[in-house]
Design an enzyme around this catalytic site. Structure first.
Site, PDB file in Angstrom:
ATOM      1  CG  PHE A 117      55.979  22.299  42.719  1.00 36.73           C
ATOM      2  CD1 PHE A 117      57.186  22.983  42.718  1.00 36.73           C
ATOM      3  CD2 PHE A 117      55.128  22.479  41.633  1.00 36.73           C
ATOM      4  CE1 PHE A 117      57.529  23.823  41.665  1.00 36.73           C
ATOM      5  CE2 PHE A 117      55.460  23.319  40.579  1.00 36.73           C
ATOM      6  CZ  PHE A 117      56.658  23.993  40.593  1.00 36.73           C
ATOM      7  CD  GLN A 230      45.855  25.322  39.334  1.00 39.41           C
ATOM      8  OE1 GLN A 230      46.755  25.207  38.503  1.00 39.41           O
ATOM      9  NE2 GLN A 230      45.657  24.457  40.299  1.00 39.41           N
ATOM     10  CG  HIS A 232      49.809  30.187  39.668  1.00 38.79           C
ATOM     11  ND1 HIS A 232      50.630  30.833  40.567  1.00 38.79           N
ATOM     12  CD2 HIS A 232      50.422  29.026  39.367  1.00 38.79           C
ATOM     13  CE1 HIS A 232      51.706  30.080  40.778  1.00 38.79           C
ATOM     14  NE2 HIS A 232      51.600  28.976  40.068  1.00 38.79           N
ATOM     15  CG  LEU A 242      53.360  31.142  36.615  1.00 39.79           C
ATOM     16  CD1 LEU A 242      52.062  31.107  37.392  1.00 39.79           C
ATOM     17  CD2 LEU A 242      53.643  29.783  36.017  1.00 39.79           C
ATOM     18  CD  GLU A 245      52.909  25.215  43.417  1.00 39.72           C
ATOM     19  OE1 GLU A 245      51.902  25.585  42.789  1.00 39.72           O
ATOM     20  OE2 GLU A 245      52.998  24.101  43.959  1.00 39.72           O
ATOM     21  NE  ARG A 276      50.097  25.748  41.089  1.00 41.53           N
ATOM     22  CZ  ARG A 276      50.584  25.446  39.900  1.00 41.53           C
ATOM     23  NH1 ARG A 276      49.761  25.293  38.879  1.00 41.53           N
ATOM     24  NH2 ARG A 276      51.868  25.305  39.731  1.00 41.53           N
ATOM     25  CG  HIS A 344      48.151  28.804  36.151  1.00 41.46           C
ATOM     26  ND1 HIS A 344      49.130  29.328  35.326  1.00 41.46           N
ATOM     27  CD2 HIS A 344      48.633  27.603  36.561  1.00 41.46           C
ATOM     28  CE1 HIS A 344      50.156  28.474  35.259  1.00 41.46           C
ATOM     29  NE2 HIS A 344      49.862  27.419  35.984  1.00 41.46           N
ATOM     30  NE  ARG A 379      47.700  22.176  36.364  1.00 37.72           N
ATOM     31  CZ  ARG A 379      48.916  22.730  36.461  1.00 37.72           C
ATOM     32  NH1 ARG A 379      49.943  22.019  36.891  1.00 37.72           N
ATOM     33  NH2 ARG A 379      49.109  23.994  36.143  1.00 37.72           N
TER      34      ARG A 379
HETATM   35  C1  LIG Z   1      53.036  30.186  32.301  1.00 42.98           C
HETATM   36  C2  LIG Z   1      52.722  28.751  32.560  1.00 42.98           C
HETATM   37  C3  LIG Z   1      53.600  27.979  33.310  1.00 42.98           C
HETATM   38  C4  LIG Z   1      53.300  26.645  33.584  1.00 42.98           C
HETATM   39  N1  LIG Z   1      54.178  25.920  34.348  1.00 42.98           N
HETATM   40  C5  LIG Z   1      53.907  24.611  34.589  1.00 42.98           C
HETATM   41  C6  LIG Z   1      54.832  23.810  35.324  1.00 42.98           C
HETATM   42  O1  LIG Z   1      55.903  24.250  35.735  1.00 42.98           O
HETATM   43  N2  LIG Z   1      54.497  22.529  35.570  1.00 42.98           N
HETATM   44  C7  LIG Z   1      53.328  21.955  35.115  1.00 42.98           C
HETATM   45  O2  LIG Z   1      53.085  20.781  35.359  1.00 42.98           O
HETATM   46  N3  LIG Z   1      52.462  22.703  34.384  1.00 42.98           N
HETATM   47  C8  LIG Z   1      52.727  24.004  34.106  1.00 42.98           C
HETATM   48  N4  LIG Z   1      51.842  24.737  33.360  1.00 42.98           N
HETATM   49  C9  LIG Z   1      50.720  24.063  32.710  1.00 42.98           C
HETATM   50  C10 LIG Z   1      51.225  23.298  31.481  1.00 42.98           C
HETATM   51  O3  LIG Z   1      52.310  23.975  30.915  1.00 42.98           O
HETATM   52  C11 LIG Z   1      50.143  23.142  30.418  1.00 42.98           C
HETATM   53  O4  LIG Z   1      48.971  22.632  30.995  1.00 42.98           O
HETATM   54  C12 LIG Z   1      50.589  22.199  29.317  1.00 42.98           C
HETATM   55  O5  LIG Z   1      51.853  22.544  28.825  1.00 42.98           O
HETATM   56  C13 LIG Z   1      49.581  22.157  28.186  1.00 42.98           C
HETATM   57  O6  LIG Z   1      50.088  21.367  27.152  1.00 42.98           O
HETATM   58  P1  LIG Z   1      49.162  20.915  25.948  1.00 42.98           P
HETATM   59  O7  LIG Z   1      49.995  20.062  25.066  1.00 42.98           O
HETATM   60  O8  LIG Z   1      47.906  20.325  26.481  1.00 42.98           O
HETATM   61  O9  LIG Z   1      48.756  22.257  25.216  1.00 42.98           O
HETATM   62  P2  LIG Z   1      49.628  23.510  24.676  1.00 42.98           P
HETATM   63  O10 LIG Z   1      51.046  23.421  25.000  1.00 42.98           O
HETATM   64  O11 LIG Z   1      48.885  24.712  25.116  1.00 42.98           O
HETATM   65  O12 LIG Z   1      49.500  23.348  23.105  1.00 42.98           O
HETATM   66  C14 LIG Z   1      48.269  23.528  22.417  1.00 42.98           C
HETATM   67  C15 LIG Z   1      48.529  23.322  20.950  1.00 42.98           C
HETATM   68  O13 LIG Z   1      47.291  23.301  20.248  1.00 42.98           O
HETATM   69  C16 LIG Z   1      47.374  24.108  19.094  1.00 42.98           C
HETATM   70  N5  LIG Z   1      46.012  24.573  18.797  1.00 42.98           N
HETATM   71  C17 LIG Z   1      45.079  25.005  19.677  1.00 42.98           C
HETATM   72  N6  LIG Z   1      43.941  25.328  19.042  1.00 42.98           N
HETATM   73  C18 LIG Z   1      44.155  25.088  17.737  1.00 42.98           C
HETATM   74  C19 LIG Z   1      43.366  25.234  16.554  1.00 42.98           C
HETATM   75  N7  LIG Z   1      42.101  25.651  16.619  1.00 42.98           N
HETATM   76  N8  LIG Z   1      43.932  24.919  15.375  1.00 42.98           N
HETATM   77  C20 LIG Z   1      45.212  24.483  15.300  1.00 42.98           C
HETATM   78  N9  LIG Z   1      45.997  24.315  16.381  1.00 42.98           N
HETATM   79  C21 LIG Z   1      45.468  24.612  17.573  1.00 42.98           C
HETATM   80  C22 LIG Z   1      48.351  25.199  19.446  1.00 42.98           C
HETATM   81  O14 LIG Z   1      48.959  25.717  18.294  1.00 42.98           O
HETATM   82  C23 LIG Z   1      49.365  24.432  20.311  1.00 42.98           C
HETATM   83  O15 LIG Z   1      50.319  23.826  19.489  1.00 42.98           O
HETATM   84  C24 LIG Z   1      52.120  26.078  33.089  1.00 42.98           C
HETATM   85  C25 LIG Z   1      51.250  26.835  32.321  1.00 42.98           C
HETATM   86  C26 LIG Z   1      51.534  28.174  32.086  1.00 42.98           C
HETATM   87  C27 LIG Z   1      50.532  28.975  31.314  1.00 42.98           C
END
Ligand SMILES: Cc1cc2nc3c(=O)[nH]c(=O)nc-3n(C[C@H](O)[C@H](O)[C@H](O)COP(=O)(O)OP(=O)(O)OC[C@H]3O[C@@H](n4cnc5c(N)ncnc54)[C@H](O)[C@@H]3O)c2cc1C
Length: 567
Positions: A117, A230, A232, A242, A245, A276, A344, A379
């Site tokens: 990566f 960030q 992407h 997306l 990568e 990135r 992103h 990142r």
């Molecule tokens: C398309 C894509 C691909 C990616 N690929 C990679 C990868 O290959 N490798 C990598 O390291 N990172 C990757 N990332 C980044 C990574 O996936 C995310 O940063 C990470 O999964 C975020 O996890 P999280 O638990 O912080 O939040 P999230 O998974 O976004 O979860 C947020 C949670 O909060 C809840 N929530 C939010 N606001 C409220 C509210 N007001 N009330 C109630 N519930 C709420 C939502 O319901 C959800 O359950 C990618 C991101 C994207 C967008």
């Protein structure tokens, strides 16, 4: 009123990992505005970093090298003690996820497969085809269910309750019934994800509005490094989906309209696998200087996978291929993919330490909504999935320690008052015939895309601030079409918009103040990094006039002295 020892908001990887760590010992409740497995974590494609040393190409890798790559990738803004913790933990949590049943892709000898990566010295990104987030999230969700975590799916948290430096809990709206419910807890943990949808063009799910970040800020919690956004490099034209990568990790090339692999001119050694921030700027420069391809949906660059061959594409990148076929009718086995950079990831977020604790008693945050900070100015791919699980785990340990003596539930009065306030807000929003929230959101996204994007300059950011002030003013008069409280997504959107405007305000003001270029923050009027004045975090707090007030915090440096970032 509902009571829990610990309330977790967020059913993504961060929230679920914290819940798994706490359930059984404490009475844990988990609220998520969508069913947990619909959280944005599910969309992660490429993989999760850990220096496993299985792979013949990464025998010499180590958590120390992972730490160095991460700090260099961050343009020296990351707190080095926190990065060390994350990279050391990485190895343990990847094996833990494996032992909990996560189906990683394998090398022929059965060890966990790893791919190269950007910005990494070794192939250290563990993956499952191109659905890594999917397998990780389902593994943790099953574990949370098995542990008996009390989940409140499709509940939207409308406000966070902080009074006199103590967090009391939240006020939530049960989306299915429309009921407003105060939820009290000894400790509240936010794993609410990023704010991608503050921008118009984003790879993020529609649910990633950053409302958690905005409501923490409004309640009095400080935000850190919000100017670092960030972009992407490779997002599918017209859809912003997306193109992981891993496409470049598996060997994909980038071409301009001259048929040139232009990365050769910018970063001849790392080429397409530069970090990135750098690749996004190179692509945008090619487009700006007329070397992009023309398309009715915009100008683009080609991401070419054809030379990888159909077998590799079908095995390693099947989701990418399907998305291209389904959304734009292009099969990457036969044709290059038209891509452009777009928003992103949120590097900045709620200011917390390496225990995920904020400076407000009883309030914690982790994952993308937080800023520990392990990513600093930029990142590295594969480090975010890592952050969610590592800091979900560590937050659980910290909260358990802090509640070890038992601890009392906070006073319910402030929560009941907050519920009344939210009730008033809902009534105001229910007056029809006023401004529409979606219009304001669209204008907000457009102004951030145009004026607080990959390349930034003072005059444009001042215009953006002006526009944000106008939109905040307009927001006072928004109303929704239906007075129904249940399943009313326009209403939820209107509630979230208030927080999106705050998030956008802190991003823009931070970007305007930071007169240097570092990581993803690039100023065309201050093109170099300036450690003398700017090797520091920005901290945004809501001031008495409702606007952000910015102060600064030291960056923690352990062993890695800042030097010029070259690839
Ligand atoms: C398309 C894509 C691909 C990616 N690929 C990679 C990868 O290959 N490798 C990598 O390291 N990172 C990757 N990332 C980044 C990574 O996936 C995310 O940063 C990470 O999964 C975020 O996890 P999280 O638990 O912080 O939040 P999230 O998974 O976004 O979860 C947020 C949670 O909060 C809840 N929530 C939010 N606001 C409220 C509210 N007001 N009330 C109630 N519930 C709420 C939502 O319901 C959800 O359950 C990618 C991101 C994207 C967008």
């Amino acid at each position: 009123m509902l009571d829990h020892d610990i309330l977790i908001v967020g059913g993504g990887l961060t929230g679920l990992r914290a819940a798994v760590g706490l359930c059984g010992r404490f009475n844990v409740g988990l609220i998520s505005k969508v069913y947990p497995v619909r959280s944005h974590s599910i969309a992660a494609q490429g993989g999760i970093n850990a220096a496993l040393t299985n792979n013949p190409d990464s025998r010499d890798d180590s958590w120390e090298k992972h730490t160095f790559d991460t700090i260099k990738g961050s343009d020296y803004l990351a707190d080095q003690d926190a990065v060390e913790i994350m990279c050391k933990e990485a190895i343990k949590i990847v094996y833990e996820m494996e032992h909990w049943g996560c189906p990683f892709s394998r090398f022929p000898d059965g060890t966990i497969a790893q791919r190269p990566f950007g910005g990494a010295g070794y192939p250290r990104t563990c993956y499952s085809s191109d659905i890594t987030g999917h397998v990780l999230l389902n593994t943790l969700y099953e574990r949370a269910v098995a542990k008996g975590v009390k989940i409140y799916p499709e509940w939207f948290v409308t406000a966070l309750c902080i009074e006199e430096g103590r967090c009391h809990g939240v006020v939530a709206l049960d989306i299915r019934t429309g009921e407003l419910i105060p939820v009290r807890a000894k400790a509240t943990f936010f794993g609410t994800g990023g704010y991608g949808r503050v921008y118009q063009h984003s790879t993020n799910a529609l649910i990633n509005t950053g409302s958690g970040i905005g409501m923490a800020y409004k309640a009095g919690a400080p935000l850190k490094d919000m100017e670092f956004v960030q972009f992407h490099p490779t997002c599918l034209i017209g859809t912003n989906i997306l193109m992981t990568e891993a496409c470049r990790g598996e060997g994909g090339y980038l071409f301009n309209n001259q048929g040139e692999r232009f990365m050769q001119r910018y970063v001849p050694t790392a080429m397409e696998l530069a970090p990135r921030d750098i690749v996004s700027r190179c692509i945008q420069t090619e487009i700006n200087e007329g070397r992009g391809f023309e398309h009715p949906l915009g100008k683009y660059i080609q991401l070419d996978l054809r030379h990888l061959g159909s077998e590799k594409i079908i095995e390693r990148l099947p989701g990418i291929r399907n998305i291209c076929i389904d959304f734009i009718g292009i099969d990457p086995i036969i044709e290059p993919i038209p891509i452009m950079p777009c928003q992103h990831y949120s590097m900045g977020g709620i200011d917390v330490n390496e225990r995920c604790a904020s400076d407000i008693r009883g309030f914690y945050a982790g994952g993308e909504c937080s800023c520990v900070s392990v990513h600093g100015g930029n990142r590295l791919g594969g480090n975010s999935l890592l952050e969610t699980i590592v800091f979900g785990k560590l937050a659980a340990q910290a909260i358990a320690e802090d509640l070890a003596g038992g601890g009392a539930l906070p006073d319910e009065k402030p929560l009941l008052n907050l519920k009344d306030e939210v009730e008033q807000k809902l009534r105001r929003l229910a007056i029809p015939g006023r401004g529409k929230p979606y219009r304001i959101q669209a204008e907000l996204g457009a102004v951030l895309d145009e004026k607080v994007g990959i390349f930034r300059i003072r005059g444009e950011m001042e215009q953006a601030l002006q526009k944000i002030a106008e939109l905040k003013e307009e927001y006072r008069n928004v109303g929704v079409s239906s007075t129904a409280r249940y399943m009313n997504f326009e209403l939820i959107n209107a509630l979230e918009l208030e927080y999106m405007l705050e998030v956008a305000h802190t991003i823009t003001l931070g970007a305007l103040l930071r007169e240097e270029s570092r990581g993803a923050h690039f100023r065309t009027d201050f093109k170099t990094r300036n450690d003398g004045d700017w090797l520091k975090h920005t901290i945004a707090r809501m001031g008495s006039d409702g606007g952000p007030v910015i102060s600064f915090k030291k960056v923690v440096i352990t062993r890695y002295q800042p030097m010029e970032r070259k690839y």
